[in-house]
Design an enzyme around this catalytic site. Sequence first.
Site, PDB file in Angstrom:
ATOM      1  N   GLY A  76     -60.433  29.601  -0.523  1.00 28.94           N
ATOM      2  CA  GLY A  76     -60.556  30.553   0.582  1.00 28.94           C
ATOM      3  C   GLY A  76     -61.944  31.151   0.694  1.00 28.94           C
TER       4      GLY A  76
ATOM      5  N   ASN B 110     -53.100  25.263  -2.191  1.00 37.06           N
ATOM      6  CA  ASN B 110     -53.223  25.135  -3.641  1.00 37.06           C
ATOM      7  C   ASN B 110     -52.191  26.064  -4.285  1.00 37.06           C
ATOM      8  OD1 ASN B 110     -54.492  27.532  -2.894  1.00 37.06           O
ATOM      9  ND2 ASN B 110     -56.172  27.327  -4.336  1.00 37.06           N
TER      10      ASN B 110
ATOM     11  N   HIS C  77     -50.245  28.892  -6.572  1.00 36.01           N
ATOM     12  CA  HIS C  77     -50.501  30.232  -7.119  1.00 36.01           C
ATOM     13  C   HIS C  77     -49.242  30.831  -7.727  1.00 36.01           C
ATOM     14  CE1 HIS C  77     -54.622  31.034  -5.632  1.00 36.01           C
ATOM     15  NE2 HIS C  77     -54.303  30.121  -4.742  1.00 36.01           N
TER      16      HIS C  77
ATOM     17  N   GLU D  91     -58.421  31.556 -12.404  1.00 39.26           N
ATOM     18  CA  GLU D  91     -58.347  30.378 -11.542  1.00 39.26           C
ATOM     19  C   GLU D  91     -58.131  29.090 -12.336  1.00 39.26           C
ATOM     20  OE1 GLU D  91     -60.949  29.563  -8.399  1.00 39.26           O
ATOM     21  OE2 GLU D  91     -61.407  31.661  -7.943  1.00 39.26           O
TER      22      GLU D  91
ATOM     23  N   CYS E 179     -61.018  35.583  -5.669  1.00 42.15           N
ATOM     24  CA  CYS E 179     -60.323  34.332  -5.335  1.00 42.15           C
ATOM     25  C   CYS E 179     -59.665  34.533  -3.971  1.00 42.15           C
ATOM     26  CB  CYS E 179     -59.275  34.005  -6.402  1.00 42.15           C
ATOM     27  SG  CYS E 179     -58.349  32.491  -6.060  1.00 42.15           S
TER      28      CYS E 179
HETATM   29  N1  API Z   1     -59.325  27.281  -8.557  1.00 40.50           N
HETATM   30  C1  API Z   1     -58.639  26.956  -7.289  1.00 40.50           C
HETATM   31  C2  API Z   1     -59.656  26.490  -6.226  1.00 40.50           C
HETATM   32  C3  API Z   1     -60.626  27.600  -5.802  1.00 40.50           C
HETATM   33  C4  API Z   1     -59.904  28.785  -5.212  1.00 40.50           C
HETATM   34  C5  API Z   1     -60.718  30.080  -5.065  1.00 40.50           C
HETATM   35  N2  API Z   1     -62.092  30.046  -5.488  1.00 40.50           N
HETATM   36  C6  API Z   1     -60.584  30.650  -3.648  1.00 40.50           C
HETATM   37  O1  API Z   1     -61.484  31.372  -3.189  1.00 40.50           O
HETATM   38  O2  API Z   1     -59.518  30.406  -3.029  1.00 40.50           O
HETATM   39  C7  API Z   1     -57.600  25.843  -7.558  1.00 40.50           C
HETATM   40  O3  API Z   1     -57.732  25.143  -8.575  1.00 40.50           O
HETATM   41  O4  API Z   1     -56.669  25.718  -6.743  1.00 40.50           O
END
Ligand code: API
Length: 277
Positions: free
Chosen positions: A76, A159, A161, A210, A219
């Site tokens: 994001g 992704n 969470h 993360e 994030c």
């Molecule tokens: N580590 C995350 C990707 C980067 C997400 C984060 N930097 C953001 O701003 O959404 C994953 O493995 O799904």
Amino acid sequence: MLLHFTKMHGLGNDFMVIDLVTQRARLRDEQVRQLADRRFGIGFDQLLVVEPPRDPDMDFRYRIFNADGSEVENCGNGARCFARFVRDQRLTHKHEIHVETSGGPLTLLVEDDGQVTVDMGVPRFAPQALPFEADEDRLRHGLDVEGERVELGVVSMGNPHAVLRVDDVERAPVERLGPAIEHHPRFPRRVNVGFMEVVSPHEIRLRVHERGSGETLACGTGACAAVACGIRQGLLESPVTVHLRGGDLRIEWPAEEAPLRMTGPAERVFDGRVALA
Ligand SMILES: N[C@H](CCC[C@H](N)C(=O)O)C(=O)O
């Protein structure tokens, strides 16, 4: 060969951004890990790659690689920097930019004040969307980890969470439970782990461990995930201000089947060139 890149960040979540529309390069996982190293390389949380779209209805393809070299579905904070980058590089003059990611399409809106609003799509809570091994969709799932039972919300923003509620983010067990939950066998493709403190129905504080990068200063998808879980659990109401260590994001999610929108800054730090080993 020398590869031109731009170093950027979204609230301290930092990125190396490369344009593979006007340049040609193929990056191996090991090269990504070397470039990510904060002493032997450039140093970043994620590498963002701009490519021509495969879908003719899209403006660009947006690829994301974590510091460990893993390619992932969405980022994001990176999406906001992506929008700033393609306009600064004159790869587009549009204010509304449509990008394809492996986690689905995103619409990036560059606001007049320089902030960027991202239509992140509709959050998906079904465990198989992450994937997460569970027999049904629940508001909170029990998980046995590190000798204790924790309750967590799960949601896909493209992704995966997991979101835990804590009383105080500063005292949250991020270092201990973050990696343990990231690598828990019930998350076959690992997971990002958010620790959410509810300040009021329109305000939270959040820290995120993360997947593939460790704790970051911010994030974007993690902020979206925490707000989506909080609203679904009846703890929050849209809009929500998310206070992260690197700064604040505004998240809007007016209804369960509506797309969720995130607004925040995107900053350039420097341009550079690097020789690929
Ligand atoms: N580590 C995350 C990707 C980067 C997400 C984060 N930097 C953001 O701003 O959404 C994953 O493995 O799904």
